[in-house]
Enzyme design. Structure first.
Site, PDB file in Angstrom:
ATOM      1  N   TRP A   1       0.818  -1.212   0.000  1.00 11.29           N
ATOM      2  CA  TRP A   1       0.000   0.000   0.000  1.00 11.29           C
ATOM      3  C   TRP A   1       0.848   1.256   0.000  1.00 11.29           C
ATOM      4  O   TRP A   1       0.487   2.254  -0.625  1.00 11.29           O
ATOM      5  CB  TRP A   1      -1.014  -0.028   1.141  1.00 11.29           C
TER       6      TRP A   1
ATOM      7  N   ASP B   1      -1.608   6.384   6.644  1.00 13.00           N
ATOM      8  CA  ASP B   1      -2.678   5.563   6.079  1.00 13.00           C
ATOM      9  C   ASP B   1      -2.997   4.476   7.098  1.00 13.00           C
ATOM     10  O   ASP B   1      -2.348   3.442   7.153  1.00 13.00           O
ATOM     11  CB  ASP B   1      -2.214   4.946   4.755  1.00 13.00           C
TER      12      ASP B   1
ATOM     13  N   LYS C   1     -12.292  -2.014   7.104  1.00 10.60           N
ATOM     14  CA  LYS C   1     -11.659  -2.954   8.031  1.00 10.60           C
ATOM     15  C   LYS C   1     -12.245  -2.779   9.428  1.00 10.60           C
ATOM     16  O   LYS C   1     -12.970  -3.639   9.898  1.00 10.60           O
ATOM     17  CB  LYS C   1     -10.143  -2.746   8.081  1.00 10.60           C
TER      18      LYS C   1
HETATM   19  C1  LIG Z   1      -3.360  -0.051   4.197  1.00  9.89           C
HETATM   20  C2  LIG Z   1      -4.313   0.118   3.045  1.00  9.89           C
HETATM   21  N1  LIG Z   1      -4.277   1.254   2.334  1.00  9.89           N
HETATM   22  C3  LIG Z   1      -5.106   1.454   1.290  1.00  9.89           C
HETATM   23  C4  LIG Z   1      -6.007   0.494   0.901  1.00  9.89           C
HETATM   24  C5  LIG Z   1      -6.909   0.778  -0.270  1.00  9.89           C
HETATM   25  O1  LIG Z   1      -8.155   1.116   0.237  1.00  9.89           O
HETATM   26  P1  LIG Z   1      -9.401   1.461  -0.675  1.00  9.89           P
HETATM   27  O2  LIG Z   1      -9.803   0.204  -1.341  1.00  9.89           O
HETATM   28  O3  LIG Z   1     -10.407   1.987   0.321  1.00  9.89           O
HETATM   29  O4  LIG Z   1      -8.989   2.502  -1.645  1.00  9.89           O
HETATM   30  C6  LIG Z   1      -6.086  -0.687   1.617  1.00  9.89           C
HETATM   31  C7  LIG Z   1      -7.061  -1.725   1.214  1.00  9.89           C
HETATM   32  O5  LIG Z   1      -7.024  -2.854   1.640  1.00  9.89           O
HETATM   33  C8  LIG Z   1      -5.221  -0.890   2.714  1.00  9.89           C
HETATM   34  O6  LIG Z   1      -5.255  -2.027   3.407  1.00  9.89           O
END
Ligand SMILES: Cc1ncc(COP(=O)(O)O)c(C=O)c1O
Length: 349
Positions: free
Chosen positions: A91, A161, A185
């Site tokens: 991520w 994040d 989550k």
């Molecule tokens: C740490 C992290 N950041 C970003 C995301 C992406 O999130 P979204 O699908 O809400 O854009 C996720 C998705 O699992 C994640 O676990």
């Protein structure tokens, strides 16, 4: 998972929210009923996380990925601005790729060489004092690594994040410039994104920033510059109430540490399962584990499913299995997995 109690409450209120004759899904976001739901959710989140008054709480759309763009758009005023990022997993990498479209990115820590099974040491982080902000991912959902400390960035705003760790334990919000998280989550259903942003970081977006991505537009409009994801916001509010009833983040943190501890202990005590992550930075939320014999993966998943244990397949980049044990996963769920793993090892090991 969402807490069963929250789903039951939503079911009870589905057709008629508190005698209004309306489902929350049918309400106008400008009506007093929904506004009261929205305000209560924000107040409860502020209480749970002890969010200081000089932070705005925004309920947005676009997911955490939308924030990969919104962060540089709001904080990096022009192409010449430098921003610091830590590359600690899947991520962070995506966040970095997006930030590169808008700013000059310095990667100040990179653990890809260890296949994202380690994190930088607390003393090894050197932030550029000129950077507009420093971005990191406290919990990497796929590799299952979690920072056991909050990086020190001096006057440079720290941006986190927290998608896969928010509300799992207490945090000192004042250490951060921005905390953001997709809801799906620990907050509620997909569709709403929580952004907690310090006041001084609002109001200086790059020219050309799409209006709905500008924190100022959203802060001025109480996140209602357009129609918000009302039902997801309501569900988030139910989850916040559930957390408060269970003793808040202190209690949740103790429970999460215990849950993760049981699972890691079971893995470490066995010769059949391994977790590749450095013991100092193992996630409390996402626990990857690998079977001694890859050829047994499909059998493991099939038998686990029979036992009522689902969503255990690991991400293709890591392989093996991954147990996601977010707040809503009861301790008995972890116990059931540990028992199943021991039994599987006895039969197939
Ligand atoms: C740490 C992290 N950041 C970003 C995301 C992406 O999130 P979204 O699908 O809400 O854009 C996720 C998705 O699992 C994640 O676990």
């Amino acid at each position: 998972m969402l807490p069963a109690e929250v789903l039951e409450r939503a079911r009870e209120e589905m057709l008629d929210w508190r005698g209004t004759g309306m489902s929350v899904m049918e309400m106008s976001h400008r009506g007093k009923e929904f506004v009261s739901i929205a305000e209560k959710a924000e107040a409860d989140l502020r209480e749970l996380m002890a969010i200081p008054d000089n932070y705005k709480v925004l309920f947005l759309q676009g997911g955490a990925s939308g924030q990969f763009s919104a962060i540089p758009l709001n904080l990096a005023k022009d192409d010449g601005v430098t921003v610091d990022y830590m590359n600690t997993g899947h991520w962070s990498k995506k966040a970095i790729a997006e930030a590169r479209r808008f700013a000059r990115v310095n990667v100040i820590a990179d653990t890809e060489g260890s296949h994202f099974t380690t994190l930088p040491g607390e003393g090894d982080i050197r932030v550029d004092p000129q950077a507009a902000y420093c971005h990191y991912t406290p919990n990497e959902t796929i590799a299952g690594v979690e920072f056991p400390y909050v990086p020190e960035t001096g006057d440079v705003p720290l941006v986190a994040d927290m998608s896969s760790t928010i509300l799992s334990r207490p945090v000192d919000v004042s250490r951060y410039g921005i905390i953001y998280a997709g809801a799906q989550k620990n907050i509620g259903p997909a569709g709403v994104t929580v952004v907690i942003v310090r006041d001084d970081l609002i109001g200086d977006a790059r020219p050309g920033t799409p209006k709905l991505m500008d924190y100022k537009t959203m802060a001025d409009a109480d996140s209602m510059a357009n129609t918000p994801p009302t039902y997801a916001w309501y569900m988030a509010g139910l989850v916040f109430e559930w957390l408060k009833e269970r003793g808040g983040l202190e209690a949740m943190g103790e429970r999460n540490e215990r849950k993760a501890g049981k699972l890691y202990a079971a893995i470490d005590e066995s010769d059949f399962y391994t977790n590749p992550v450095d013991g100092a930075c193992r996630s409390w939320m996402n626990v990857p584990f690998i079977l001694a014999d890859d050829g047994l993966n499909d059998t493991f998943l099939a038998e686990a499913r029979e036992a009522g244990l689902v969503t255990l397949k690991g991400h293709r980049s890591v392989g093996g299995m991954r147990a996601s044990i977010y707040n809503a996963m009861p301790e008995e769920g972890v116990d059931a997995l540990v028992d199943f793993m021991a039994d599987f090892e006895r039969r197939h090991g």
